[in-house]
Write an enzyme that holds these catalytic residues in place. Structure first.
Site, PDB file in Angstrom:
ATOM      1  CE  LYS A 203      -2.978   2.228   3.331  1.00 46.37           C
ATOM      2  NZ  LYS A 203      -3.898   1.884   4.492  1.00 46.37           N
TER       3      LYS A 203
HETATM    4  C1  5RP Z   1      -3.161   3.987   8.930  1.00 48.80           C
HETATM    5  C2  5RP Z   1      -3.391   3.438   7.498  1.00 48.80           C
HETATM    6  C3  5RP Z   1      -4.793   3.482   6.808  1.00 48.80           C
HETATM    7  O1  5RP Z   1      -5.508   1.960   7.077  1.00 48.80           O
HETATM    8  C4  5RP Z   1      -4.529   4.048   5.436  1.00 48.80           C
HETATM    9  O2  5RP Z   1      -4.520   5.095   5.668  1.00 48.80           O
HETATM   10  C5  5RP Z   1      -5.766   4.644   4.868  1.00 48.80           C
HETATM   11  O3  5RP Z   1      -6.131   5.183   5.024  1.00 48.80           O
HETATM   12  P1  5RP Z   1      -6.938   6.253   4.885  1.00 48.80           P
HETATM   13  O4  5RP Z   1      -7.092   6.562   3.116  1.00 48.80           O
HETATM   14  O5  5RP Z   1      -7.672   7.712   5.383  1.00 48.80           O
HETATM   15  O6  5RP Z   1      -5.970   7.193   4.344  1.00 48.80           O
HETATM   16  O7  5RP Z   1      -2.422   2.033   6.960  1.00 48.80           O
HETATM   17  O8  5RP Z   1      -1.819   3.601   9.477  1.00 48.80           O
END
Ligand code: 5RP
Length: 293
Positions: A203
């Protein structure tokens, strides 16, 4: 008792038809074991090769984030529209119905709060507990360039080793320190390191310039985080651009659950991810569903 007299003697072996040996649909995942591939196929829709992950694990370091004060009220109604729920084990056990069919991606690192240095994390869930909760993958934060870079990388590799024993994939979440530049160069570095060290998917954040070089140089699928809340059309544009530039989905939180109409927004995001809908069309859908209430 079955009547043995009626058993057919003739058998059909289809000798002229070779057994099919199909390649697995996900980038870089062909050599994985059956259980690992099966779990990935619960996260990524095999028809589109993409996923809409709903992220609501923010509380693990920042407590009751806006929109997540009552997950039973704000998130549970959204779950049927997500392919995957990304959350902590505390919320899973306390709040998510065990009859849910969505794939679960379990936040498996933690140990710091927003009041301290965030990169100082450890593995926070036993592999046995991940198995017990029937998770489809475990997620770990990796802080490339951060103060505790090495520790976070070792958290990731330990989790990958543990998960590999039981066929559970690991999602590496690239966390960017406040002082770091969020550009394609940084994300190429961070995503590639995670993939080289064995993460099954990664991610990262979308960047306006050269994002396609991030997806091209990463040998496993990439999903994008949504980041801070944007106007709905802008969030849909970001998701669209990321998908068209090679992302295999979104792991979106605030841009869905902080939207004025979260149920409408998640369906609009689905259109962009799974139907290649343009942001403008998806925004129309958002407005229609929002008006319908
Ligand atoms: C926190 C994360 C969250 O899951 C990620 O940031 C996704 O959420 P958003 O779309 O609100 O950024 O990994 O560390």
């Amino acid at each position: 008792m079955a009547d043995l007299d009626t058993l057919k003697e003739t058998k059909e072996y289809y000798l002229d038809i070779p057994q099919k040996s199909e390649a697995f649909f996900l980038k870089g995942s062909n050599a994985l074991d059956w259980g690992m591939q099966n779990r990935l196929a619960r996260i990524f829709n095999p028809k589109t090769g993409r996923t809409v992950m709903l992220a609501f694990d923010h509380g693990y370091f920042q407590g009751p984030t806006t929109g997540l004060e009552r997950i039973d009220i704000s998130i549970v109604p959204l779950a049927p529209y997500a392919d995957t729920l990304m959350l902590t084990r505390g919320i899973l056990r306390s709040t998510i119905p065990s009859s849910s069919i969505q794939a679960i991606v379990m936040r498996a690192s933690g140990g710091t709060s927003m009041l301290k240095e965030l990169s100082n994390e450890a593995i926070a869930v036993d592999i046995e507990d991940s198995i017990r909760m029937n998770v489809a993958a475990m997620a770990v934060q990796v802080f490339i360039g951060g103060e505790h870079e090495k520790q976070s990388i070792i958290n990731m590799t330990r989790l990958i080793d543990q998960g590999t024993r039981y066929g559970i994939p690991t999602l590496a979440v690239t966390a960017v320190g406040k002082e770091m530049v969020r550009d394609a160069r940084y994300f190429r570095l961070a995503t590639r390191i995670c993939a080289e060290l064995g993460a099954h998917y990664i991610k990262t954040y979308y960047v306006e310039t050269d994002f396609e070089t991030v997806t091209a140089s990463c040998p496993v699928p990439i999903v994008i985080a949504g980041g801070k809340k944007l106007p709905e059309l802008d969030a849909l544009k970001m998701a669209y651009n990321a998908i068209q530039q090679g992302a295999a989905g979104v792991d979106m939180g605030r841009n869905i659950f902080q939207s004025e109409a979260p149920v409408a927004m998640i369906q609009a995001v689905r259109g962009v991810v799974h139907e290649n809908e343009t942001p403008e069309k998806a925004f129309e859908l958002y407005n229609t569903l929002k008006a319908e209430g």
